[in-house]
Design an enzyme around this catalytic site. Structure first.
Site, PDB file in Angstrom:
ATOM      1  N   GLU A   1       0.832  -1.222   0.000  1.00  0.00           N
ATOM      2  CA  GLU A   1       0.000   0.000   0.000  1.00  0.00           C
ATOM      3  C   GLU A   1       0.866   1.272   0.000  1.00  0.00           C
ATOM      4  O   GLU A   1       0.555   2.259   0.662  1.00  0.00           O
ATOM      5  CB  GLU A   1      -1.008  -0.045   1.144  1.00  0.00           C
ATOM      6  CG  GLU A   1      -1.912  -1.263   0.981  1.00  0.00           C
ATOM      7  CD  GLU A   1      -3.261  -1.167   1.619  1.00  0.00           C
ATOM      8  OE1 GLU A   1      -3.736  -0.046   1.835  1.00  0.00           O
ATOM      9  OE2 GLU A   1      -3.850  -2.235   1.873  1.00  0.00           O
TER      10      GLU A   1
HETATM   11  N1  CAA Z   1      -6.014  11.779  -4.369  1.00  0.00           N
HETATM   12  C1  CAA Z   1      -6.583  12.114  -5.552  1.00  0.00           C
HETATM   13  N2  CAA Z   1      -5.863  12.247  -6.676  1.00  0.00           N
HETATM   14  C2  CAA Z   1      -4.550  12.023  -6.602  1.00  0.00           C
HETATM   15  C3  CAA Z   1      -3.904  11.663  -5.402  1.00  0.00           C
HETATM   16  C4  CAA Z   1      -4.702  11.546  -4.247  1.00  0.00           C
HETATM   17  N3  CAA Z   1      -4.188  11.196  -3.079  1.00  0.00           N
HETATM   18  N4  CAA Z   1      -2.586  11.506  -5.643  1.00  0.00           N
HETATM   19  C5  CAA Z   1      -2.395  11.756  -6.945  1.00  0.00           C
HETATM   20  N5  CAA Z   1      -3.591  12.064  -7.518  1.00  0.00           N
HETATM   21  C6  CAA Z   1      -3.846  12.448  -8.902  1.00  0.00           C
HETATM   22  C7  CAA Z   1      -3.119  13.735  -9.261  1.00  0.00           C
HETATM   23  O1  CAA Z   1      -3.905  14.853  -8.935  1.00  0.00           O
HETATM   24  C8  CAA Z   1      -2.929  13.566 -10.753  1.00  0.00           C
HETATM   25  O2  CAA Z   1      -4.129  13.861 -11.441  1.00  0.00           O
HETATM   26  P1  CAA Z   1      -4.295  15.161 -12.397  1.00  0.00           P
HETATM   27  O3  CAA Z   1      -3.112  15.162 -13.313  1.00  0.00           O
HETATM   28  O4  CAA Z   1      -5.591  14.923 -13.066  1.00  0.00           O
HETATM   29  O5  CAA Z   1      -4.293  16.316 -11.448  1.00  0.00           O
HETATM   30  C9  CAA Z   1      -2.728  12.082 -10.919  1.00  0.00           C
HETATM   31  O6  CAA Z   1      -3.284  11.461  -9.768  1.00  0.00           O
HETATM   32  C10 CAA Z   1      -1.281  11.695 -11.055  1.00  0.00           C
HETATM   33  O7  CAA Z   1      -0.604  12.170  -9.909  1.00  0.00           O
HETATM   34  P2  CAA Z   1       0.930  12.352  -9.845  1.00  0.00           P
HETATM   35  O8  CAA Z   1       1.403  13.212 -10.973  1.00  0.00           O
HETATM   36  O9  CAA Z   1       1.266  12.771  -8.461  1.00  0.00           O
HETATM   37  O10 CAA Z   1       1.433  10.862 -10.150  1.00  0.00           O
HETATM   38  P3  CAA Z   1       2.831  10.184  -9.955  1.00  0.00           P
HETATM   39  O11 CAA Z   1       3.103   9.341 -11.132  1.00  0.00           O
HETATM   40  O12 CAA Z   1       3.867  11.165  -9.530  1.00  0.00           O
HETATM   41  O13 CAA Z   1       2.538   9.125  -8.760  1.00  0.00           O
HETATM   42  C11 CAA Z   1       2.316   8.374  -6.518  1.00  0.00           C
HETATM   43  C12 CAA Z   1       1.985   9.442  -7.546  1.00  0.00           C
HETATM   44  C13 CAA Z   1       1.915   8.958  -5.182  1.00  0.00           C
HETATM   45  C14 CAA Z   1       3.774   8.006  -6.503  1.00  0.00           C
HETATM   46  C15 CAA Z   1       1.445   7.110  -6.845  1.00  0.00           C
HETATM   47  O14 CAA Z   1       1.859   6.514  -8.055  1.00  0.00           O
HETATM   48  C16 CAA Z   1       1.492   6.058  -5.738  1.00  0.00           C
HETATM   49  O15 CAA Z   1       0.808   6.197  -4.725  1.00  0.00           O
HETATM   50  N6  CAA Z   1       2.268   4.977  -5.938  1.00  0.00           N
HETATM   51  C17 CAA Z   1       2.256   3.849  -4.991  1.00  0.00           C
HETATM   52  C18 CAA Z   1       1.237   2.831  -5.383  1.00  0.00           C
HETATM   53  C19 CAA Z   1       0.811   1.968  -4.243  1.00  0.00           C
HETATM   54  O16 CAA Z   1       0.561   2.415  -3.134  1.00  0.00           O
HETATM   55  N7  CAA Z   1       0.682   0.671  -4.514  1.00  0.00           N
HETATM   56  C20 CAA Z   1       0.189  -0.228  -3.529  1.00  0.00           C
HETATM   57  C21 CAA Z   1      -0.432  -1.397  -4.175  1.00  0.00           C
HETATM   58  S1  CAA Z   1      -1.964  -1.890  -3.495  1.00  0.00           S
HETATM   59  C22 CAA Z   1      -1.591  -2.956  -2.225  1.00  0.00           C
HETATM   60  O17 CAA Z   1      -0.512  -3.061  -1.754  1.00  0.00           O
HETATM   61  C23 CAA Z   1      -2.796  -3.628  -1.717  1.00  0.00           C
HETATM   62  C24 CAA Z   1      -2.618  -4.926  -1.025  1.00  0.00           C
HETATM   63  O18 CAA Z   1      -2.936  -5.965  -1.571  1.00  0.00           O
HETATM   64  C25 CAA Z   1      -2.242  -4.959   0.405  1.00  0.00           C
END
Ligand code: CAA
Length: 379
Positions: free
Chosen positions: A363
């Protein structure tokens, strides 16, 4: 400011504590050893209303707050993190995602059995080549008119084998990058959907982690969640809440290991006195207790902010980053305090040390939490 839990929250905390001791503790070592999913225990967790805790009663949930949810996660995780991850994924990723962003049809058909604990859900974002870099989804969902054609592979999916309902993130229009991503509800048994072998993991071995393969799976249009292109935001919004659940899991693992180490240190004697009377051990316990309390404050605050309808992006990431580090540090010390006994399975702490590691990975890794925090504070 109030640092007091309500009567209801205390009652729920006690119910989870009792459940962990009576239902989870017996057999936890064996389930870890044989990678056995806690089927019976999960069924009972559903009957207690712990699988749809924050879902309104009209959709078969318990209608409770996020603070109650983290209290339950903490208590279950003190004893069995493999069982608590099922609770976390079902509550914060699957039920929350459907309840907040699903259509009425989707809530009736999919949310209700999930919230009642009659079914288990899975959240499918990670791929062989897209973990932290979640926008680079390779799974595709081609728009075929009244259905989507789903193709690709998902990796490390919690509840991958036991789930009935899968929320799957896929790319519909690559040219639009993250704005071309959608989230879909996929049912077990849909033609072309296969489940890979169970992963042989370091920790949370009782949980059920698989890769999933989609080969020309026809997903009806009404199973897309939200507007076209909403899938990435859906994943981010849902994961924000998920991170509070995993932070609570990390807190529970740390607290469980600390409680065992504290107890052991009062009983074990060396050089003519209990080892807790040696400053070397007493100071370790003091540091562990302080770290756990600090983590607890961050976790409860993030949940409280969610309950108040305020932004919890920053608080959730801080809670997960810190609590998962505390889980790692405290479990290592708990093994150290137990000495040779800590290195064998009967004393539980070696399992907790192995279980703690995943809280720094899933996550959103600790590095991703630091990225989110730095973006928030530098905004
Ligand atoms: N809420 C709403 N929108 C969001 C957001 C949030 N918290 N964070 C980003 N966004 C939106 C941004 O506004 C943007 O949209 P717009 O261009 O339309 O404004 C879009 O998402 C892209 O955002 P970024 O440019 O910030 O994207 P990025 O490529 O830099 O990545 C990141 C952001 C935070 C690194 C994201 O990719 C991330 O969270 N990565 C980790 C993924 C993760 O947590 N994986 C876990 C897997 S699930 C799991 O583990 C479950 C399980 O089984 C236990």
């Amino acid at each position: 400011m109030q640092f007091q839990l309500s009567e209801e929250q205390l009652m729920i905390q006690q119910a989870a504590r009792d459940f962990a001791q009576t239902e989870l503790k017996p057999g936890v070592i064996e389930r870890d050893e044989h990678q056995k999913f806690p089927t019976e225990q999960v069924k009972k967790l559903g009957e207690l209303g712990f699988l749809g805790m924050m879902v309104p009663e009209k959709y078969n949930g318990s209608g409770l707050d996020a603070v109650s949810y983290v209290l339950v996660m903490e208590e279950l995780s003190k004893v069995d993190a493999s069982a608590s991850v099922v609770v976390s994924v079902n509550n914060s990723l699957v039920c929350y995602g459907l309840e907040s962003f699903g259509s009425e049809y989707q809530k009736e058909k999919y949310l209700k059995p999930l919230a009642a604990g009659q079914q288990i859900g899975a959240f499918c974002l990670s791929e062989p080549e897209a973990g932290s870099d979640a926008t680079s989804q390779q799974t595709t969902a081609e728009d075929m008119g009244d259905y989507y054609l789903l193709n690709g592979t998902k990796n490390w999916i919690t509840n991958g084998g036991t789930a009935s309902t899968y929320l799957v993130i896929a790319q519909t229009n690559r040219a639009l990058k993250h704005r071309g991503i959608n989230a879909f509800i996929v049912e077990k048994g849909m033609e072309g959907f296969t489940i890979g072998p169970k992963e042989n993991k370091m920790g949370i071995r009782g949980s059920d982690t698989h890769s999933l393969m989609f080969n020309d799976v026809k997903v009806p249009k009404e199973n897309r969640i939200g507007e076209d292109g909403f899938g990435f935001k859906f994943a981010m919004k849902t994961l924000e809440g998920g991170r509070i659940g995993i932070a609570a899991q990390a807190l529970g693992i740390a607290a469980g290991a600390y409680e065992l180490a504290l107890e052991y240190s009062k009983q074990r004697k060396s050089f003519g006195k209990a080892i807790s009377d040696h400053q070397a051990i007493a100071f370790k316990l003091a540091d562990m207790a302080t770290q756990i309390e600090a983590a607890r404050m961050l976790v409860y605050k993030a949940a409280w902010l969610k309950d108040q309808g305020q932004s919890y992006t920053l608080a959730g990431s801080m809670a997960k980053l810190y609590a998962s580090k505390v889980a790692m540090d405290v479990t290592i010390e708990a093994v150290q305090i137990h000495g040779g006994y800590g290195f064998v399975k009967e004393y539980h702490v070696e399992r907790m040390m192995r279980d703690a590691k995943i809280t720094q990975i899933y996550e959103g890794t600790s590095e991703i939490q630091s990225l989110v925090i730095s973006r928030e504070i530098l905004r």
